[in-house]
Design a protein around this motif. Structure first.
Motif, PDB file in Angstrom:
ATOM      1  N   PRO A   1      49.461 -23.665  93.529  1.00  0.00           N
ATOM      2  CA  PRO A   1      50.178 -24.080  94.734  1.00  0.00           C
ATOM      3  C   PRO A   1      49.230 -24.264  95.917  1.00  0.00           C
ATOM      4  N   ALA A   2      49.658 -25.036  96.883  1.00  0.00           N
ATOM      5  CA  ALA A   2      48.897 -25.196  98.118  1.00  0.00           C
ATOM      6  C   ALA A   2      48.773 -23.843  98.826  1.00  0.00           C
ATOM      7  N   ASP A   3      47.677 -23.663  99.568  1.00  0.00           N
ATOM      8  CA  ASP A   3      47.375 -22.358 100.167  1.00  0.00           C
ATOM      9  C   ASP A   3      48.085 -22.195 101.514  1.00  0.00           C
ATOM     10  N   ASN A   4      49.378 -21.940 101.436  1.00  0.00           N
ATOM     11  CA  ASN A   4      50.131 -21.595 102.636  1.00  0.00           C
ATOM     12  C   ASN A   4      51.275 -20.670 102.231  1.00  0.00           C
ATOM     13  N   ASP A   5      51.838 -19.970 103.198  1.00  0.00           N
ATOM     14  CA  ASP A   5      52.861 -18.956 102.898  1.00  0.00           C
ATOM     15  C   ASP A   5      54.087 -19.548 102.203  1.00  0.00           C
ATOM     16  N   TYR A   6      54.504 -20.706 102.677  1.00  0.00           N
ATOM     17  CA  TYR A   6      55.706 -21.299 102.093  1.00  0.00           C
ATOM     18  C   TYR A   6      55.520 -21.595 100.607  1.00  0.00           C
ATOM     19  N   MET A   7      54.379 -22.228 100.264  1.00  0.00           N
ATOM     20  CA  MET A   7      54.166 -22.600  98.871  1.00  0.00           C
ATOM     21  C   MET A   7      53.903 -21.378  97.992  1.00  0.00           C
ATOM     22  N   ARG A   8      53.305 -20.325  98.547  1.00  0.00           N
ATOM     23  CA  ARG A   8      53.118 -19.097  97.756  1.00  0.00           C
ATOM     24  C   ARG A   8      54.472 -18.488  97.404  1.00  0.00           C
TER      25      ARG A   8
END
Length: 235
Positions: free
Chosen positions: A97-104
């Motif tokens: 996943p992309a490295d941001n809180d939403y995608m985690r």
């Protein structure tokens, strides 16, 4: 050589059948819900049961109107759709996943909902394939034995056989050692009873749809000379 019939509504029924199959297996199958039923009391059941019986309703309609061969073709189409869904779920989950809180958080949700998809899909494919073809076989043979009479007996009887096979295979293969064993057994039994009851309640609707299709398609197929092997796509 007899010319191949072209039907106006078969493709639409096939698409609706595959849609109902995918949604009921991917969205509802993994959730154990509970309902308070008369006599039975608090009963645990798989949430997909609310919609999965629609596939058996389609199976009865396809076999009764178009014959075993057309229903077998629909079963194989559903089998392929489930296989693709399994492949897609594995690929999507494995992609970083992309490295941001939403995608985690989104990745965690995907793994929670679809992380067991490979096992659910494997169980679904085997249970669906065996149960649906057994349903179609019993439906077709009973139509010949009853000379096209007693449609209610054929729809309910074939579903009782198909759902028994489907429920026995699916829940033990999909959730054994994940859910407590007693819950697996309880859910499988509840699913069988509820699905069969659902078919009984839908009998008036089944009658109307079948009668309408037979009239519109000018077809009422009897499988007198059908090759009942499950391992073919040809009608």
């Amino acid at each position: 050589m007899q010319a191949k019939r072209h039907y106006k509504y078969y493709d639409l029924l096939l698409a609706a059948f595959v849609t109902a199959l995918l949604c009921s297996n991917l969205i509802g199958a993994g959730k154990a819900a509970v309902v308070d039923l008369p006599i039975l009391g608090m009963t645990v059941f798989g949430a997909g049961i609310l919609f999965f019986p629609i596939t058996y309703l389609f199976g009865d309609i396809l076999t009764e109107v178009y014959g075993y061969g057309h229903d077998r073709r629909a079963v194989w189409a559903g089998f392929a759709a489930l296989l693709f869904a399994a492949f897609m779920s594995v690929v999507v989950i494995q992609l970083p996943p992309a490295d941001n809180d939403y995608m985690r958080q989104y990745q965690i949700g995907l793994e929670t909902v679809f992380g067991n998809t490979w096992r659910i899909i494997a169980a679904s494919m085997l249970a669906f394939w065996c149960g649906s073809l057994a349903n179609a076989y019993v439906m077709a043979k009973m139509k010949i034995l009853t000379q096209g009479q007693h449609l209610w007996m054929r729809t309910i009887g074939s579903t009782a056989v198909g759902e028994a096979i489907d429920s026995s295979i699916f829940y033990f293969m999909a959730f054994y050692a994940i859910w407590p064993t007693e819950q697996v057994i309880a859910v499988a039994l509840a699913q069988y009873v509820l699905k069969t009851s659902w078919e009984i309640l839908m009998t008036p609707v089944t009658y109307r749809v079948i009668a309408w299709l037979k009239r519109k398609e000018s077809e009422d197929y009897y499988d007198y000379h059908t090759n009942f092997t499950p391992f073919r796509l040809k009608v």
